[in-house]
Write an enzyme that holds these catalytic residues in place. Structure first.
Site, PDB file in Angstrom:
ATOM      1  NE  ARG A 154     -49.372  17.744  52.221  1.00 25.26           N
ATOM      2  CZ  ARG A 154     -49.527  15.823  52.470  1.00 25.26           C
ATOM      3  NH1 ARG A 154     -49.521  16.110  53.506  1.00 25.26           N
ATOM      4  NH2 ARG A 154     -49.445  15.313  51.206  1.00 25.26           N
TER       5      ARG A 154
ATOM      6  CE1 TYR B 175     -43.650  22.921  49.901  1.00 27.20           C
ATOM      7  CE2 TYR B 175     -45.578  21.687  51.222  1.00 27.20           C
ATOM      8  CZ  TYR B 175     -45.036  21.914  50.487  1.00 27.20           C
ATOM      9  OH  TYR B 175     -45.822  21.447  49.001  1.00 27.20           O
TER      10      TYR B 175
ATOM     11  CE  LYS C  98     -53.119  20.277  51.598  1.00 23.41           C
ATOM     12  NZ  LYS C  98     -53.944  19.921  50.471  1.00 23.41           N
TER      13      LYS C  98
ATOM     14  CG  HIS D  45     -57.202  16.831  49.899  1.00 26.23           C
ATOM     15  ND1 HIS D  45     -56.586  16.049  49.439  1.00 26.23           N
ATOM     16  CD2 HIS D  45     -56.304  18.303  49.269  1.00 26.23           C
ATOM     17  CE1 HIS D  45     -54.998  16.210  49.221  1.00 26.23           C
ATOM     18  NE2 HIS D  45     -55.055  18.201  48.922  1.00 26.23           N
TER      19      HIS D  45
ATOM     20  CB  SER E  34     -51.123  15.977  47.782  1.00 31.52           C
ATOM     21  OG  SER E  34     -51.502  15.989  49.063  1.00 31.52           O
TER      22      SER E  34
ATOM     23  CB  CYS F 135     -53.237  13.093  41.919  1.00 30.34           C
ATOM     24  SG  CYS F 135     -52.838  11.929  43.040  1.00 30.34           S
TER      25      CYS F 135
ATOM     26  CG  ASP G 199     -55.723  21.753  48.130  1.00 25.97           C
ATOM     27  OD1 ASP G 199     -55.470  20.919  47.887  1.00 25.97           O
ATOM     28  OD2 ASP G 199     -54.815  22.347  48.722  1.00 25.97           O
TER      29      ASP G 199
ATOM     30  NE  ARG H  43     -46.806  22.082  46.000  1.00 26.55           N
ATOM     31  CZ  ARG H  43     -48.010  21.344  46.626  1.00 26.55           C
ATOM     32  NH1 ARG H  43     -48.869  22.109  45.817  1.00 26.55           N
ATOM     33  NH2 ARG H  43     -47.788  19.884  47.107  1.00 26.55           N
TER      34      ARG H  43
END
Ligand code: OXD
Ligand code: MN
Length: 601
Positions: free
Chosen positions: A86, A216, A225, A245, A267, A269, A294, A385
């Site tokens: 991002r 991406y 997002k 989030h 993000s 974590c 998420d 990812r």
């Protein structure tokens, strides 16, 4: 309908996925004319369409076929190396005034921004196909569910959106033909994938998103997002609900008593790992199930908070995923998965740092270059990812499709902190919990471009995702609290505390069940707590350490509060609040003073 030209193409014919809603048709026509495309492809999300798009993507090297015996129906995508995360610096909230976007967002004036983006989009899809993706976010029968349409010139986006959302006819039906119905318009074009022409722009008042210059996921799967968080948080405030989030998990005791917990971590974590946690052997009979990994959309029902997962799949970080850290993720990504920027083995399998098994002698790295263990570069990009359907998850919660959502007993805020923040602590009440969330911080990760490992304040893990003024967002949290008669209990956690030698003090992953168990006990009013200035602490006696090989000195260290560290931490909270330029609600300023006063008692 026929005059929607230049041309309409779909392997299934136009079918039921083409909306009759005039406002959608007008918008598609306008973007087709602007981008000067010859082909419009109405996506219906069908199996046949998916096969067709995969075939085309393989021909055009958008996808690389993997060894289908090892990872059935799975493919590898290599992104442009300049486009792997991002881009917060190129992400804008375009509200009529700068104040509405607030101090934590990049702001850009809507009219000028539309003009700039229209300039970039002019002729951008000449010779390309324009795909229209109808989708919904949320379970089909939920009052929270939203309709979106994404226009894109990327097949990779279509293939990923089919996994991440409920796509096709379902959205068209839900929208109906009311030209005033609420729906999100998202336009995405790769342009020439040039960081200098990369902008992710949100127009909350218009329920619109324009994203250009990137391929991406976090920048281009506009459902995620952009809609579910940035536009979602704006809609949530005006409509009285919450877009967060957060992962959502269910915890069931051996006696069959079930609680749901929502947890906000920044993000990369460990949200996906926590959402798919498998309890250690000692917790026989306990079961953890995943509602979402998420994003949580939450509404108030009968004075309680209920959450739904608006997504349909997982877009997770790959490196470090293995059968020890997350067996459910490994099972989920064993088939029907799109991998992005992982390494490719000589026998056509995928590989990444931290994967189970023997180290490799040779692979092709995420860029496609030869790689050996002596290479300086990582084989898989640190932000590589997987995109996988939530149905692949063996621990999927049975109520994931429940329209009213699941009742939330606890909210957890967690960051990646080497020091200061204990393994777990509980806020004294809702407002104190809002303060805890508002001041949380984390060391930055590879999920966004920029330096990794720097502590930054990331309120409610929403710093990059709150679509309006952060001060109003804090106030919205406080206001929601006033409407709750049975509010979730609020906790802070930190799995990442390190000792003097730089080693992690807590094993994490499945062992986090031990912390979760205390959280559940606290919700039920049975768990003990030690009163401290920052909240209720877990005492070593209340932490179930059976069958865990851990040094008891470590336990005391991770559970405790160091007054000197917290004096610094509180000074950082003040600095952060001051940096927001007067938008922080008084209640949160008072909460800080109260914590400081408690340290002096
Ligand atoms: C994500 C992120 O991809 O937070 O979920 O970056
Ligand atoms: Mn995320």
């Amino acid at each position: 309908m026929k005059n929607i030209a230049p041309a309409i193409f779909s392997p299934n014919g136009i079918g039921d996925a083409m909306p009759q809603n005039q406002s959608v048709l007008d918008w598609v026509r306008e973007i087709a004319a602007l981008t000067q495309t010859e082909n419009i492809f109405w996506c219906d999300g069908s199996e046949r369409e998916n096969e067709f798009l995969i075939e085309e993507s393989l021909k055009q090297n958008v996808l690389i076929e993997l060894n289908q015996k090892k990872v059935p129906r799975s493919y590898l995508h290599r992104s442009n190396p300049n486009d792997v995360a991002r881009v917060e610096q190129f992400t804008f909230v375009c509200t009529p005034t700068k104040e509405e976007a607030g101090p934590t967002n990049n702001w850009s004036e809507p009219k000028e921004t539309y003009a700039k983006l229209r300039g970039l989009l002019k002729g951008a899809m000449r010779g390309r196909t324009l795909f229209v993706i109808p989708y919904i976010m949320g379970p089909p029968d939920s009052p929270l569910t939203k309709v979106g349409f994404e226009i894109t010139d990327s097949k990779y986006v279509v293939l990923n959106m089919r996994i991440m959302t409920r796509m096709g006819e379902i959205a068209v039906k839900r929208l109906g033909d009311d030209p005033n119905a609420e729906w999100n318009r998202g336009v995405h074009s790769l342009l020439d994938v040039n960081p200098e022409r990369r902008f992710i722009c949100h127009f909350p008042q218009d329920n619109a998103i324009i994203s250009v210059g990137s391929g991406y996921g976090g920048n281009v799967l506009l459902s995620k997002k952009c809609l579910a968080l940035r536009i979602g948080s704006y809609l949530a405030r005006t409509q009285g609900w919450m877009a967060e989030h957060m992962l959502i998990l269910g915890v069931e005791s051996p006696e069959g008593k079930k609680h749901y917990v929502a947890a906000a971590f920044p993000s990369a974590c460990g949200k996906t790992n926590f959402a798919m946690l498998i309890p250690p052997k000692h917790f026989k009979g306990w079961k953890v199930t995943t509602v979402g990994d998420d994003i949580a959309w939450m509404q108030i029902r009968d004075g309680q908070l209920y959450a739904v997962n608006p997504e349909n799949g997982y877009f997770g970080v790959v490196p470090g995923t293995n059968y020890k850290s997350n067996p459910n993720a490994m099972k989920s990504i064993a088939h029907d998965t799109i991998y992005t920027n992982v390494a490719l083995t000589d026998d056509g399998d995928v590989w990444w740092e931290g994967k189970d098994g023997k180290p490799l002698a040779h692979a092709f790295d995420w860029r496609g270059n030869d790689w050996t263990p002596d290479s300086k570069e990582k084989a898989a990009h640190p932000n590589s990812r997987f995109t996988t359907p939530m149905r692949n998850n063996p621990a999927l919660d049975p109520d994931v499709e429940k329209g009213e959502g699941v009742p939330i007993s606890a909210i957890i805020f967690g960051g990646r902190r080497s020091d200061t923040v204990p393994l777990v602590y509980q806020a004294f009440d809702w407002n104190h919990g809002v303060y805890l969330g508002a001041t949380m911080a984390s060391e930055t990760t590879a999920a966004a471009t920029g330096a990794v490992g720097q502590v930054r304040r990331d309120p409610m893990a929403m710093l990059p995702f709150c679509g309006y003024n952060i001060g109003d967002y804090f106030q919205h949290w406080l206001d929601i609290g006033k409407r709750l008669t049975d509010p979730p209990r609020i906790f802070g956690v930190n799995w990442f505390r390190k000792g003097v030698k730089g080693q992690f003090l807590w094993r994490g992953f499945g062992e986090n069940m031990r912390v979760l168990k205390w959280i559940i006990d606290r919700c039920e009013g049975t768990g003990g707590g030690l009163k401290s200035p920052i909240g209720w602490l877990l005492s070593p006696h209340d932490l179930d350490l059976a069958e865990l090989d851990i040094d008891h000195k470590c336990v005391a260290e991770i559970l405790g509060v160091d007054h000197e560290e917290w004096a610094k931490e509180l000074a950082e909270h003040k600095k952060f609040f001051d940096s927001l330029g007067g938008v922080v609600p008084d209640e949160l300023l008072k909460q800080r003073e109260r914590v400081a006063a408690r340290f002096k008692e």
